[in-house]
Design a protein around this motif. Structure first.
Motif, PDB file in Angstrom:
ATOM      1  N   SER A 187     -23.108   2.869  79.918  1.00 59.17           N
ATOM      2  CA  SER A 187     -23.887   3.455  78.826  1.00 59.17           C
ATOM      3  C   SER A 187     -24.134   2.441  77.718  1.00 59.17           C
ATOM      4  N   GLY A 200     -28.076   7.909  77.298  1.00 55.68           N
ATOM      5  CA  GLY A 200     -27.627   9.263  76.958  1.00 55.68           C
ATOM      6  C   GLY A 200     -27.107  10.012  78.175  1.00 55.68           C
ATOM      7  N   TYR A 201     -27.773   9.822  79.316  1.00 58.47           N
ATOM      8  CA  TYR A 201     -27.293  10.470  80.541  1.00 58.47           C
ATOM      9  C   TYR A 201     -25.914   9.948  80.929  1.00 58.47           C
ATOM     10  N   LEU A 203     -23.669   8.818  78.926  1.00 54.60           N
ATOM     11  CA  LEU A 203     -22.691   9.402  78.000  1.00 54.60           C
ATOM     12  C   LEU A 203     -22.292  10.795  78.461  1.00 54.60           C
ATOM     13  N   CYS A 253     -18.633  12.856  73.431  1.00 53.04           N
ATOM     14  CA  CYS A 253     -19.578  12.222  74.355  1.00 53.04           C
ATOM     15  C   CYS A 253     -20.682  13.196  74.752  1.00 53.04           C
ATOM     16  N   GLY A 257     -24.490  12.458  73.852  1.00 52.05           N
ATOM     17  CA  GLY A 257     -25.437  12.356  74.962  1.00 52.05           C
ATOM     18  C   GLY A 257     -26.566  13.358  74.849  1.00 52.05           C
TER      19      GLY A 257
END
Length: 302
Positions: A187, A200-201, A203, A253, A257
């Motif tokens: 990330s 973001g994915y 995370l 997280c 995210g």
């Protein structure tokens, strides 16, 4: 009787945990030294991103070595030595980690029966350790009776039969945390590139694996209750600080995210501004104000 070949020191901090904290503090201090070179509002954004990322990373690694995923304390009047009727008043602590169990014995007061009662013994159950062998070494050293009584509950030959459940649950929890550490690294790499939504994915994946580790460790609650009793006092255990800290960082997280993904679809300019990737409009639409022409080409009609 309790015997040690050398003077024992009270347990304070785990060395591995200290090393992890020092390494991440070094990264944080190094970044704080270069942050004055960042201009404008981007300085605040950089500091917020880096420090939050370092907090997530240090928690993921540090909880691997802590011993307070499950803890319990109790005060009781109990026998201190084998083949002795002497009773001592002491605080007895049980601290379960992913790598093993710590049993603490602290006298009230510390000096009783002409001895200093201040013990913290570790019994490991990691892949490269033999819990039963550690317990046998404790018997040979002559550890105090309360410590041996608590440690015996987690041996493979104990009628409690909790050793296998705790060992397997801890191993799976540790493995999923290392996967979470890998996704955290990915990330950070993605956030340094113009593919913020994928960061973001990752995370979200990091938070998911941290929650998976908690679920794995929580399966120890499915095993039969084996009471640890000293007279009329029962030593009750509950989730410790490392468990709740991992849960908090996992939820952090998830929040971070979801925020990154939502901003990518609804306010991409704000997201690029936060990650210092937004192009300057003045430079984007800048026009040339002066044109220099080579007279040699003008004379030739070119």
């Amino acid at each position: 009787y309790p015997f040690y070949p050398q003077q024992r020191k009270a347990y304070v901090f785990d060395v591995s945990t200290i090393i992890v904290i020092v390494v991440f503090l070094t990264f944080a201090c190094s970044f704080l030294l270069i942050i004055p070179g960042i201009r404008g509002r981007a300085r605040l954004y950089w500091m917020l991103r880096v420090l939050l990322s370092l907090v997530v990373g240090v928690v993921i690694v540090a909880v691997q070595f802590t011993g307070d995923w499950e803890t319990g304390w109790g005060t009781a009047n109990t026998s201190y030595k084998s083949f002795s009727r002497a009773l001592v008043n002491a605080d007895i602590g049980l601290h379960v980690g992913l790598a093993g169990v710590n049993v603490t014995l602290l006298g009230n007061p510390v000096n009783q029966v002409n001895e200093t009662i201040n013990y913290n013994e570790h019994f490991a159950w990691s892949f490269d350790a033999d819990y039963d062998h550690s317990y046998s070494e404790g018997l040979e050293k002559g550890l105090p009776s309360p410590i041996l009584y608590v440690a015996e509950k987690f041996t493979t030959q104990s009628p409690c039969s909790v050793h296998r459940q705790y060992r397997i649950s801890s191993h799976y929890a540790s493995a999923t945390l290392w996967v979470a550490f890998c996704t955290w690294l990915i990330s950070n790499i993605l956030f340094s590139m113009p593919v913020l939504v994928y960061g973001g994915y990752m995370l979200l994946v990091t938070g998911a694996f941290m929650i998976f580790s908690l679920l794995s460790f929580s399966t120890v609650r499915n095993c039969l209750v084996c009471p640890i009793q000293f007279g009329t006092r029962i030593l009750h255990t509950g989730y410790g600080g490392s468990f709740w800290l991992t849960l908090a960082i996992g939820l952090l997280c998830f929040v971070a995210g979801i925020t990154v993904v939502a901003l990518h679809y609804f306010n991409l300019d704000l997201l690029k501004t936060f990650f210092d990737l937004r192009e300057d409009k003045a430079e984007e639409y800048q026009e040339m104000t002066e044109v220099y022409v080579n007279p040699h080409f003008v004379n030739k009609g070119l």
